[in-house]
Design an enzyme around this catalytic site. Sequence first.
Site, short mmCIF file in Angstrom:
data_model
loop_
_atom_site.label_atom_id
_atom_site.label_comp_id
_atom_site.label_asym_id
_atom_site.label_seq_id
_atom_site.Cartn_x
_atom_site.Cartn_y
_atom_site.Cartn_z
N ASP A 1 13.85 -8.60 -6.63
CA ASP A 1 12.99 -8.95 -5.51
C ASP A 1 11.86 -9.81 -6.08
OD1 ASP A 1 11.72 -9.24 -3.09
OD2 ASP A 1 11.79 -7.12 -2.56
C1 BGC Z 1 10.90 -9.33 0.07
C2 BGC Z 1 12.36 -9.73 -0.01
C3 BGC Z 1 12.49 -11.21 0.19
C4 BGC Z 1 11.67 -11.93 -0.86
C5 BGC Z 1 11.75 -13.43 -0.77
C6 BGC Z 1 10.03 -10.18 -0.84
O1 BGC Z 1 8.70 -10.00 -0.52
O2 BGC Z 1 10.76 -7.98 -0.26
O3 BGC Z 1 13.09 -9.03 0.95
O4 BGC Z 1 13.83 -11.59 0.13
O5 BGC Z 1 10.31 -11.54 -0.71
O6 BGC Z 1 11.07 -13.91 0.32
#
Ligand code: BGC
Length: 728
Positions: A278
């Site tokens: 993530d």
């Molecule tokens: C989220 C993810 C997301 C990523 C990219 C993170 O803050 O938890 O689900 O895919 O950002 O935007």
Amino acid sequence: MPRRLRWVKISLLTFALLLAAKGSPAQQRPWMDTSLSPDQRADLALKELTLDEKIDLLHGNGMRGWAGAPHRNALLGNGGAGFVLGVPRLGIPMIQMSDAAYGVRSSAENGRYSTALPSNIAGAASWDTQAACEYGALIGRELRAQGFNMTLGGGVNLARELRNGRNFEYQGEDPILAGTMVGNRIKCEQAQHVIGDTKHFAVNDQETGREEVNSVIGKRAMRESDLLAFQIAIEIGKPGAVMCSYNALNGDYACENRWLLTDVLRKDWNFKGFVVSDWGATHSTVKASAAGLDIEQPLEDYYGEKLKQAVQIGKVPMAELDEHVRRVLRSEFAAGIVDDPVRKSVVDVEGGFAVSQRLAEQSAVLLKNEGGLLPLDKNKIHSIAVIGPHADTGMISGGGSAQVDPPAGYQPVWKSHVWFPTSPLKAVSAHATGASVQFSSGGNPAEAAELAKKSDVALVFVYQWTSEDFDLPNLSLPENQDALIEQVAAANPHTIVVLETGSAVTMPWFSKVGGVLEAWFAGSKGADAVANILFGDINPSGKLPITFPRSERDMPHPTMTLPTPEQLDKSAVMKTGEAKATFEVHYDEDLKVGYKWYDAEHKEVLFPFGFGLSYSTFGYYGLKLSSANGVTVNFTLKNTGKRQGMEVAQVYASLPQTSGEPPKRLVGWSKVSLQPGESRDVSITIDPRYLSIYDEQGDAWKLLPGEYMLSVGGSSRDLPLQEKIRLK
Ligand code: BGC
């Protein structure tokens, strides 16, 4: 022969000789041979790569809006959340990733357009795997149209915590329903030639303190709940990627948790794709690499120069690095993004509207219909009050990285309330052409009640906004909306409440209203879908994928475990150079997630898991079990009402007493469409694993010998058919 001709002849001959010496194009680039398996192709391409090219495949190159100076490669991005470089000399494309939970993100910033589908929890409420497939296919198409070849959708964390702000991005509280629905979504998304993803692996079940929290949970509970959802999703959808989550799990951060990423994901489940962190969830180089993290996003704090050096000094073995690269390449070949490179095109707006509306119609759950108040009869109704914040112009959507931008609007800021231009007032007016339809925002409840009083019916559209990076303080409707409903219902008992929510809500006014429809975050065409249901053009068929408790007091954790302000300080985590969570959430309800908790604790609920009304009624008859080849459940389902409808017939199993399991679990279902009076024999074969427990000592699923009760019906608390079977 003229000189010129002779020269041409010689040149052609030389070219042919050269070609023969070098081999045909396929021989020159054997990894482009589509008759080979993705594994073989990945192995062949891997052999060609230099160390720098390998490293390039394993990290991001920045994200617009991310702290710090733009990355040197930033201009190569496609406006998504992240990307990794390709290897142009070998024909390996960049992986351009976009968030795409219920539609493709960042349309406003990029000057593009995306369809907003109903939220993911709404998709689960359809209990329809074909609908899940349509959901994924639409997103896959729109990703490619916008130049992306990887989705970051596919969230499947279980709704252990109903206040979790991201429940709208997930598929409810049951692992089998959630895993099956998201697996079908991923399968059809990838069929469009984008790399699929499932997230957030694992037990990232609350947003508050998500980067500092250690989720503490027993292994058996995890295997039978949160992890089972991922396992099923991966088996059905075969996603190219799994995103490891922000939180720590039983001590180690998920993105450097060897047990999670290697023992379970790679070895036990035989997952062949790559693990992507993530955004900002990578905490180390050597530990993360050894644990099984393949790609760091969105930057290269640990997987750029540091990874290269670790390889050069032998702290990360070359074989380990190659394994990361092989996995990335394999997913690229398997998803078809190498053979079918993305070509940008214009999103099919009308087609998207049609899909979004159809899915919203399948997902809405009718919770109350006192005295058959619904569907509304346009011939008998002369006046309608449409009440609620924004009910004249739009419906709310879920926020955070899942946010889809509305057309003709503005550029939404992070965690702002975004209303989609799908107008309940207009949609209702379009149906009730002969009636007077008037609007009140409800900002002044007395005024709204006055309007309700002089109307035949009052439709109150209320909302509960939820988002990433946010948890609900409680399950009450915000902005004084409970009081609004109370006052309107007191003025007119023919009050129908339409809920636009991302999770469960409490309903102190429930006994006073005539009808309740849960529309969730209903997407681009939500208002038309809702109006079609209210006026009976569509017979509702959604069923709840989460329990609605009577109050927060009945939940496993009446209050959430929140970090103190000091525990939220991320830098404190990082000072030692090693990442350590600063607070813990104990999921001590263990196996008892969702309905399993309320059943085990003998608690009444507002609406049970699996509940949902139709304008028709259904009868269940003649249950027969057979255990010839696994357990098969046979019964007859009849439409006992007066109109065509769809019923989600559900099968639950109660395991032998000695198992220590909660009273029952969902093990199968079938969504059946029936004409009035029509009967259908339904046969559902149960996957033996769904009847098993996870034996922690043997580290394997185990079917316990003993007596099993199988129950069949229209919700987890309405199971008219029951029959026992002994399994050896
Ligand atoms: C989220 C993810 C997301 C990523 C990219 C993170 O803050 O938890 O689900 O895919 O950002 O935007």
